[in-house]
Scaffold this active site. Structure first.
Site, PDB file in Angstrom:
ATOM      1  N   ASN A 115       0.889  -1.168  -0.019  1.00 52.10           N
ATOM      2  CA  ASN A 115      -0.149   0.013   0.007  1.00 52.10           C
ATOM      3  C   ASN A 115       1.059   1.203   0.142  1.00 52.10           C
ATOM      4  O   ASN A 115       1.890   1.435   0.696  1.00 52.10           O
ATOM      5  CB  ASN A 115      -1.032  -0.064   1.066  1.00 52.10           C
ATOM      6  CG  ASN A 115      -0.359   0.597   2.197  1.00 52.10           C
ATOM      7  OD1 ASN A 115      -0.353   1.867   2.589  1.00 52.10           O
ATOM      8  ND2 ASN A 115       0.338  -0.245   3.408  1.00 52.10           N
ATOM      9  N   PHE A 119      -1.616   7.856   4.607  1.00 48.04           N
ATOM     10  CA  PHE A 119      -2.224   8.777   5.772  1.00 48.04           C
ATOM     11  C   PHE A 119      -3.615   9.483   5.380  1.00 48.04           C
ATOM     12  O   PHE A 119      -3.696  10.531   5.607  1.00 48.04           O
ATOM     13  CB  PHE A 119      -1.604   9.666   6.504  1.00 48.04           C
ATOM     14  CG  PHE A 119      -0.329   9.041   7.325  1.00 48.04           C
ATOM     15  CD1 PHE A 119      -0.064   7.455   7.564  1.00 48.04           C
ATOM     16  CD2 PHE A 119       0.740   9.593   7.829  1.00 48.04           C
ATOM     17  CE1 PHE A 119       0.863   6.907   8.157  1.00 48.04           C
ATOM     18  CE2 PHE A 119       1.904   9.281   8.557  1.00 48.04           C
ATOM     19  CZ  PHE A 119       1.762   7.729   8.768  1.00 48.04           C
ATOM     20  N   SER A 185       5.941   4.955   8.560  1.00 47.73           N
ATOM     21  CA  SER A 185       5.202   4.585   7.538  1.00 47.73           C
ATOM     22  C   SER A 185       6.110   5.185   6.403  1.00 47.73           C
ATOM     23  O   SER A 185       6.457   6.211   6.651  1.00 47.73           O
ATOM     24  CB  SER A 185       3.976   5.226   7.352  1.00 47.73           C
ATOM     25  OG  SER A 185       2.980   4.587   8.301  1.00 47.73           O
ATOM     26  N   ASN A 187       5.022   5.737   3.521  1.00 46.50           N
ATOM     27  CA  ASN A 187       4.370   6.621   2.434  1.00 46.50           C
ATOM     28  C   ASN A 187       4.272   7.996   2.649  1.00 46.50           C
ATOM     29  O   ASN A 187       3.585   8.679   1.900  1.00 46.50           O
ATOM     30  CB  ASN A 187       3.097   5.909   2.159  1.00 46.50           C
ATOM     31  CG  ASN A 187       3.197   4.648   1.809  1.00 46.50           C
ATOM     32  OD1 ASN A 187       3.939   4.178   0.986  1.00 46.50           O
ATOM     33  ND2 ASN A 187       2.342   3.631   2.421  1.00 46.50           N
ATOM     34  N   THR A 188       4.891   8.645   3.681  1.00 48.86           N
ATOM     35  CA  THR A 188       4.854  10.081   3.860  1.00 48.86           C
ATOM     36  C   THR A 188       6.316  10.399   3.923  1.00 48.86           C
ATOM     37  O   THR A 188       7.257  10.047   4.760  1.00 48.86           O
ATOM     38  CB  THR A 188       4.429  10.477   5.380  1.00 48.86           C
ATOM     39  OG1 THR A 188       3.096   9.856   5.384  1.00 48.86           O
ATOM     40  CG2 THR A 188       4.425  11.914   5.727  1.00 48.86           C
ATOM     41  N   LYS A 221       6.061   3.119  16.993  1.00 52.22           N
ATOM     42  CA  LYS A 221       5.894   2.264  16.063  1.00 52.22           C
ATOM     43  C   LYS A 221       7.224   2.531  15.354  1.00 52.22           C
ATOM     44  O   LYS A 221       7.119   3.415  14.409  1.00 52.22           O
ATOM     45  CB  LYS A 221       4.608   2.403  15.242  1.00 52.22           C
ATOM     46  CG  LYS A 221       4.536   1.175  14.211  1.00 52.22           C
ATOM     47  CD  LYS A 221       2.971   1.280  13.750  1.00 52.22           C
ATOM     48  CE  LYS A 221       2.867   0.150  12.757  1.00 52.22           C
ATOM     49  NZ  LYS A 221       1.426  -0.262  12.372  1.00 52.22           N
ATOM     50  N   ASN A 250       6.157  -1.609  11.384  1.00 55.51           N
ATOM     51  CA  ASN A 250       5.340  -1.226  10.215  1.00 55.51           C
ATOM     52  C   ASN A 250       5.670  -2.058   8.918  1.00 55.51           C
ATOM     53  O   ASN A 250       6.447  -3.209   9.097  1.00 55.51           O
ATOM     54  CB  ASN A 250       5.607   0.298  10.019  1.00 55.51           C
ATOM     55  CG  ASN A 250       4.533   1.006   9.610  1.00 55.51           C
ATOM     56  OD1 ASN A 250       3.823   0.696   8.412  1.00 55.51           O
ATOM     57  ND2 ASN A 250       4.213   2.076  10.312  1.00 55.51           N
TER      58      ASN A 250
HETATM   59  C1  LIG Z   1      -3.542  -0.957   3.494  1.00 51.07           C
HETATM   60  C2  LIG Z   1      -2.556  -0.697   4.741  1.00 51.07           C
HETATM   61  C3  LIG Z   1      -2.756   0.592   5.692  1.00 51.07           C
HETATM   62  C4  LIG Z   1      -2.009   0.698   6.532  1.00 51.07           C
HETATM   63  N1  LIG Z   1      -1.930   1.941   7.409  1.00 51.07           N
HETATM   64  C5  LIG Z   1      -1.478   2.301   8.391  1.00 51.07           C
HETATM   65  C6  LIG Z   1      -1.417   3.500   9.084  1.00 51.07           C
HETATM   66  O1  LIG Z   1      -2.167   4.288   8.950  1.00 51.07           O
HETATM   67  N2  LIG Z   1      -0.405   3.598  10.136  1.00 51.07           N
HETATM   68  C7  LIG Z   1       0.325   2.335  10.471  1.00 51.07           C
HETATM   69  O2  LIG Z   1       0.948   2.851  11.700  1.00 51.07           O
HETATM   70  N3  LIG Z   1       0.197   1.597  10.122  1.00 51.07           N
HETATM   71  C8  LIG Z   1      -0.478   1.085   8.988  1.00 51.07           C
HETATM   72  N4  LIG Z   1      -0.436   0.122   8.118  1.00 51.07           N
HETATM   73  C9  LIG Z   1       0.759  -1.169   8.808  1.00 51.07           C
HETATM   74  C10 LIG Z   1      -0.064  -2.014   9.635  1.00 51.07           C
HETATM   75  O3  LIG Z   1      -0.767  -1.372  10.698  1.00 51.07           O
HETATM   76  C11 LIG Z   1       0.927  -3.264   9.830  1.00 51.07           C
HETATM   77  O4  LIG Z   1       1.952  -2.701  10.934  1.00 51.07           O
HETATM   78  C12 LIG Z   1       1.516  -3.925   8.728  1.00 51.07           C
HETATM   79  O5  LIG Z   1       0.725  -4.021   7.704  1.00 51.07           O
HETATM   80  C13 LIG Z   1       2.112  -5.061   9.196  1.00 51.07           C
HETATM   81  O6  LIG Z   1       1.339  -6.089   9.684  1.00 51.07           O
HETATM   82  P1  LIG Z   1       0.789  -7.359   8.664  1.00 51.07           P
HETATM   83  O7  LIG Z   1       1.636  -7.940   8.008  1.00 51.07           O
HETATM   84  O8  LIG Z   1      -0.352  -8.031   9.742  1.00 51.07           O
HETATM   85  O9  LIG Z   1      -0.417  -6.357   7.753  1.00 51.07           O
HETATM   86  C14 LIG Z   1      -1.013  -0.272   7.169  1.00 51.07           C
HETATM   87  C15 LIG Z   1      -0.995  -1.491   6.695  1.00 51.07           C
HETATM   88  C16 LIG Z   1      -1.856  -1.803   5.173  1.00 51.07           C
HETATM   89  C17 LIG Z   1      -1.615  -3.156   4.631  1.00 51.07           C
END
Ligand SMILES: Cc1cc2nc3c(=O)[nH]c(=O)nc-3n(C[C@H](O)[C@H](O)[C@H](O)COP(=O)(O)O)c2cc1C
Length: 337
Positions: A115, A119, A185, A187-188, A221, A250
């Site tokens: 992704n 934000f 993150s 993406n910022t 995080k 993350n």
């Molecule tokens: C579509 C998407 C959006 C996410 N948005 C955020 C976010 O806004 N803030 C954040 O701290 N992590 C965000 N994450 C990261 C998740 O919280 C998580 O830390 C990461 O995906 C790893 O866990 P997973 O393998 O179970 O997905 C996002 C992940 C995905 C897939």
């Protein structure tokens, strides 16, 4: 063997664009949040397995990771599904649309997502208003814990990032059981620079001052793409500033698991992240007593157990929920000590 979600619901959701499927699911959960769902969703709820951490009582150690419900639209429904804690956000000081679409991509063969949402969220003011309304309505869940994850607005220069975090913290901390500073993150632009020792230290001191009366547990995080030296420094800064916990991790910028012809810009989550994120959990718990919340590639019982064995106290799921559905909660619960 595939569960009911995998057989019937996932094929429908996966037949439409990922972000549309996300909005559809969230709208259903939001609509469902206005009625008491517990009797209908009982079959998903994991058994009680209470855990006390940062002075908070978590009814079970399985949490919803940040990003799935960025705007806090469906808190009662997540609680009714049986999550022990729900992390809302990332919330930024200003409302923002995020990056251009498409910006979520599925990789079913790898049980992964990429992704680059950036934000997209309603902003701290609107979300504070929504939370206040939910509380007044009496539907704020009492039995599970709520984390609020905050980050920097896209248009705020990185040198002014602290002001942004302070604003969101001020607006939202009263609704949170714990507050997460998201400095990881991908993406910022520039956000991950906030993981540098000096900048992180300044951010933590500023938040610490603002938190002197509220005394909310503060959690940081971090990214999985840190070198050992960088991780060492982050741990020291977190210890020096009495941070309550670290979320590891993350999404990753290492896309080596994805065929290059199908690769996309953004953060990779799911199974390809699993090992790297477990290694970070292990590295932190070997070096420090700061409690770790594990996030990254928890998609079944084995991957959940691996994080606990690496020393994690709590777990968070995102990509696993997209691929395996709410039945994953019970599957994980059955594998935990
Ligand atoms: C579509 C998407 C959006 C996410 N948005 C955020 C976010 O806004 N803030 C954040 O701290 N992590 C965000 N994450 C990261 C998740 O919280 C998580 O830390 C990461 O995906 C790893 O866990 P997973 O393998 O179970 O997905 C996002 C992940 C995905 C897939």
């Amino acid at each position: 063997m595939k569960n009911g979600y995998e057989r019937f619901v996932r094929p429908l959701l996966f037949s439409i664009d990922p972000e549309t499927a996300h909005h559809l699911t969230l709208s259903l959960l939001r609509a469902a949040s206005v009625v008491d769902l517990s009797p209908f969703l009982k079959s998903f709820q994991p058994p009680a397995n209470p855990k006390n951490l940062f002075g908070l009582n978590f009814p079970n150690p399985i949490g919803l990771a940040a990003g799935l419900d960025k705007n806090g639209m469906a808190i009662p429904a997540w609680a009714a599904l049986g999550f022990g804690f729900i992390e809302i956000g990332t919330v930024t000081a200003k409302a923002q649309a995020g990056n251009p679409k498409p910006r979520i991509f599925r990789f079913p063969e790898q049980t992964a997502l990429i992704n680059r949402l950036g934000f997209n969220n309603d902003g701290a003011d609107a979300i504070a208003y929504r939370f206040d309304k939910l509380r007044r309505s009496g539907r704020w869940p009492g039995h599970c814990r709520i984390g609020i994850n905050i980050g920097k607005s896209m248009t705020t220069p990185i040198e002014r990032a602290t002001d942004d975090y302070l604003y969101s913290f001020g607006r939202l901390h009263s609704f949170a059981d714990y507050v997460v500073l998201n400095v990881s993150s991908p993406n910022t632009p520039g956000l991950r620079e906030l993981q540098g020792a000096d900048v992180l230290s300044r951010l933590l001191v500023a938040i610490g001052e603002k938190n002197s009366t509220a005394r909310k547990p503060i959690v940081v995080k971090i990214a999985p793409d840190l070198g050992p030296g960088e991780l060492e420094q982050i741990i020291s800064v977190c210890e020096a500033n009495r941070v309550s916990g670290i979320i590891a991790t993350n999404t990753t910028l290492d896309h080596s698991a994805i065929p290059s012809a199908r690769d996309q810009k953004g953060g990779l989550s799911g199974t390809p992240l699993r090992e790297r994120s477990t290694a970070l959990v292990r590295a932190i718990t070997a070096r420090s007593t700061i409690p770790v919340i594990a996030s990254g590639g928890i998609v079944d019982a084995g991957s959940a157990r691996e994080k606990i064995e690496a020393g994690a106290q709590l777990l968070q799921i995102y990509t696993g929920l997209i691929y395996r559905g709410p039945g994953l909660l019970r599957e994980i619960a059955a594998a935990l000590p």
